[in-house]
Write an enzyme that holds these catalytic residues in place. Sequence first.
Site, PDB file in Angstrom:
ATOM      1  CE  LYS A   1      -3.835  -2.455   2.035  1.00 27.03           C
ATOM      2  NZ  LYS A   1      -4.483  -2.970   3.225  1.00 27.03           N
TER       3      LYS A   1
ATOM      4  CD  GLN B   1      -3.374  -4.600   6.432  1.00 25.08           C
ATOM      5  OE1 GLN B   1      -3.219  -3.653   5.672  1.00 25.08           O
ATOM      6  NE2 GLN B   1      -4.101  -5.656   6.106  1.00 25.08           N
TER       7      GLN B   1
ATOM      8  CG  ASP C   1      -9.789   0.080   4.500  1.00 22.25           C
ATOM      9  OD1 ASP C   1      -9.595  -0.223   3.305  1.00 22.25           O
ATOM     10  OD2 ASP C   1      -9.097  -0.357   5.437  1.00 22.25           O
TER      11      ASP C   1
END
Length: 302
Positions: free
Chosen positions: A53, A97, A120
């Site tokens: 990422k 994460q 997200d």
Amino acid sequence: MPAQLIDGVQLSQQLRAEIAGRAAKLAAAGQQPGLAVILVGEDPASQVYVRNKVKACGDVGFHSVLEKYDADLSEAALLARIDALNNDSAIHGILVQMPLPRHINPSRVIEAIATAKDVDGYSVLSAGELVANLPGFRPCTPYGCMKLIESTGYDLRGKHAVVIGRSNTVGKPMALLLLQANATVTICHSATPNLGVYTRQADVVVAAVGRRNTLTADMVKPGAIVIDVGMNRDDAGKLCGDVDFAGVKEVASHITPVPGGVGPMTITMLLMNTVESAERVLGKRQEQLGQPAGMDPRPGTA
Ligand code: NAP
């Protein structure tokens, strides 16, 4: 005739080039997109994901911050870091994460992220925005699936889409996005008897289960579009999806491969949400300055 492959690698490259162009314009206006990625603990798979990422951010000209913490970081300390990033004007997206160590409540952490930076799209507010058709951030994997379907030129209006799986991060938002595109949507799950009865009626099938060979050729209507979200391992340890690719490609009109289909799109849509977030901030700033949208807000005055 075998199905046409929907190439997620190629589409990702195309979209990332577009994102890089938007990021360059934002940077020129003093609003370089910024993504913060937080990793708690040493989970090896998570380390690879966050590295990818952060690298992807660099490739499209984003500012990125990778914060790594030991597995014994307290929940309070993590929430304090999120609060600081919520108030950091150089950061437009915050990603924590998953999975987190067991002593940290993932819901509390996700809900602590400001909705305007929830790139997200996992928070309850972001989910509510999706349900209510409000502009918000769509969860990256289903958002990527929609782009893959769109890339075929297929018009979903009035078509029957069947989603297999109902997780909060993939199945449910996928179904809502298909509904927004005017498809008639059926959601199947582990308690659905005779899955094939539903999938055989589908013009589009999205499989998001996590079990290989969930969808076989006899369960697919000839000419259907098949999107395979699953990530599994076959007996030889090779990555494979939920769909029996070899069989289904002989029946479907379009199909995503695994790897190389949905996978590459997930990070791309994270970048897309982040650039969008930075554009919204710039838009608001320009509004406050009384400038027309897209105008350079005089670097140095921000
Ligand atoms: P999940 O939370 O485990 O959800 C799986 C869903 O599949 C559940 O709703 C479950 O039903 C349903 N299911 C299980 N067995 C079934 C069966 N026999 N028939 C019909 N439905 C069944 O998984 P997820 O997070 O949604 O992920 C799904 C898959 O996508 C996994 O392989 C994951 O690794 C992959 N994935 C890939 C990406 C990517 O970027 N490529 C991103 C995210 C996820 P119940 O609700 O009834 O239990």
